[in-house]
Structures are given as C-alpha cells and as structure tokens.
Design a protein around this motif. Structure first.
Motif: not given
Length: 294
Positions: A267-282
């Motif tokens: 996440i730091k290296r690529y300044q990436a967004k991180f999408f969490i598969n099972h986290d319903k609220s996200e």
C-alpha cells in the motif's frame, strides 16, 4: 494415495493437463507498469454467520455478522479476467441459501454472475482468465461457468486441497468442498509465488498465504484510479487488518500476519487503495457493475 498421486489425478491423470508457471520474482515497477482499462465490481453473494468470534478470536463471541462476497472483472485489451467466482449460481433466490459450513454460515445470492456479465454485453465464454484467490467455496462456486478460460491458482493451494493436513474439522470440510467445486478445469495454470499475468505489470498475483496455504491477493493498475489491491481473504475486516487479528479458520497464523504486513508495505509502495472482499461496510460503498474504475 500420496500427495503426488493425488496431484496427478487432479490434473487429469497427466501433468500435461496442468500448465505450470514460475514466479516472476519481482512485483512491478510502480512507474512503468502497464494499465488495465476497466475494473468492475460484481456482487457475488452475501452471508450471515452466527459467531463473529470465528473471524475475530477473543472478541464478539456468539454475535452474528453479515459479510459481503465480491468478484472483480478486469478488461485489458481483448482479455477479460475475473477475480474469484463467488457463491454458486444454483443459490440464486433460494430462500434457504447455501453453505460451506452449515453450522456456522449461510450464503445467499441476489444476482448471478451470468446476468451481471450480460449487463455489459458479455457471456461467460468471453472471459479469458479466471484468477482464484483461494479455494473456499464462496470464491470458487462458479469456476465451471468458464470451461475455456485459463484458471490461475497457486500451486500450493491446488496441492493443499488434495492433502490430508487439515488442522480441524471445519477446514477439512472446506477442503472437501473445494475439490468438488474446482472440478477439473481444462486449462489450469499453477503459479509459484508472485506472477505477472499479462507480462506488463498491469495485473499481478501476489502470494499472501496464511488464510490457506496458497492464498493470493491481486494488484491492478488503472490510469485514473492508480493501483488497487484486491484482498482475497488476506484479511476479512478492516479492524482485523488494524489489529493483526487472525481468524481461527486460517491455516497458519504467523503466515497470515506476515501477509498482512506485506500488503501494508505494498500500500505504501504503490500508494494503493485496498479493497477488502468481505467487509460489508466497506464494499457497499464501492462502485458496482455497470459502473467501473478506470
């Protein structure tokens, strides 16, 4: 039956039925990686579990929790790659739902993959690649919809489901179901570690073992949205990620923690967004097909 013989049997009695791929060795250069044109989120099911503490050990015992199940579809030139295939389509609108572990969790399906692909003018036959994060049933329920696609899976994962090293009865059940749902894909490609799918850094499979022995995540680059990391099940909830909490269903706690740390560094290296598969609220706040990320 030995592990080697089980592996040969799984590949259709000939190792030639399983293409093999060495690891690419390095993650892509963030400045020179290629691009995927579009990335769609597909609704691949929802589930209700009766004991959250299975996923948050030491906390929330006996409390129910609802999870999302998400698949992703990436367009790169003439290629279409689907990341995971979700809950089996036979579950569609079944009020009883479907389950991988009936005493713990029940899945429901409100939209089929076939219908969602049709919304953007595609048929399952148009999908050229199927990338599997891991072999739990809610991730591989529709592999059979794509008989002509190249199925990308970590070798460690493929060998594991034919092994006999389950740490508990729940995991043993999940392994048996995985063998049934995976079937015998015509074009299976066994990957060892990180793998650059198209050779240009636009889509990279990232080895993140721990949830299962061959779990992987996926790094995608888009022109407008930048880099996005699709979690697989390296983590189920944002709070777990923050606290290094490891579900009891995971096969290796230390590897799980190391994989979460690897994702943090990416996440730091690529300044990436991180999408969490099972986290319903996200996931409920993310774009859903026919909308897309570009």
């Amino acid at each position: 039956m030995t592990r080697a013989l089980k592996f040969v049997f799984a590949c259709g009695l000939s190792l030639l039925a399983c293409a093999t791929t060495a690891a690419s060795g390095e993650l892509p250069d963030p400045n020179s990686a290629g691009f995927v044109e579009k990335l769609y989120r597909l609704d691949c099911g929802r589930s209700l579990a009766n004991d959250e503490s299975v996923w948050t050990p030491g906390e929330n015992q006996g409390r129910s929790i609802e999870f999302s199940s998400t698949c992703w579809l990436a367009k790169r030139g003439k290629d279409w790659l689907i990341w995971d295939t979700g809950v089996p389509e036979a579950t569609f609108k079944d009020p009883k739902g479907w389950s991988t572990l009936p005493k713990l969790i029940v899945y429901h399906l409100d939209k089929t993959l076939t219908d969602q692909l049709a919304e953007i003018g595609l048929k399952p036959a148009d999908v050229t690649h199927v990338a599997i994060s891991h072999t739990h049933g809610d991730h591989i329920g529709n592999v059979g919809l794509f008989p002509d696609a190249r199925v990308l899976i970590q070798r460690a994962e493929h060998e594991w489901i034919y092994g006999d090293n389950a740490p508990n009865e729940n995991v043993k059940q999940l392994m048996a179901l995985a063998r049934k749902l995976m079937g015998n894909p015509r074009h299976i490609q066994l990957v060892d570690g990180d793998f650059d799918v198209f050779g240009d850094g636009s889509v990279t499979l990232v080895s993140t073992p721990g949830h299962t022995p061959g779990s992987q995540s996926m790094l995608v680059r888009l022109k407008q949205s930048g880099f996005i990391i699709l979690s697989g099940d390296v983590v189920h909830l944002e709070e777990n990620f923050a606290k290094n909490r490891v579900p009891s269903l995971n096969t290796d706690k230390e590897a799980s923690i190391a994989s979460m740390e690897r994702i943090r560094q990416m996440i730091k290296r690529y300044q990436a967004k991180f999408f969490i598969n099972h986290d319903k609220s996200e996931s409920s706040g993310l774009k859903l097909l026919p909308a897309f990320y570009d």
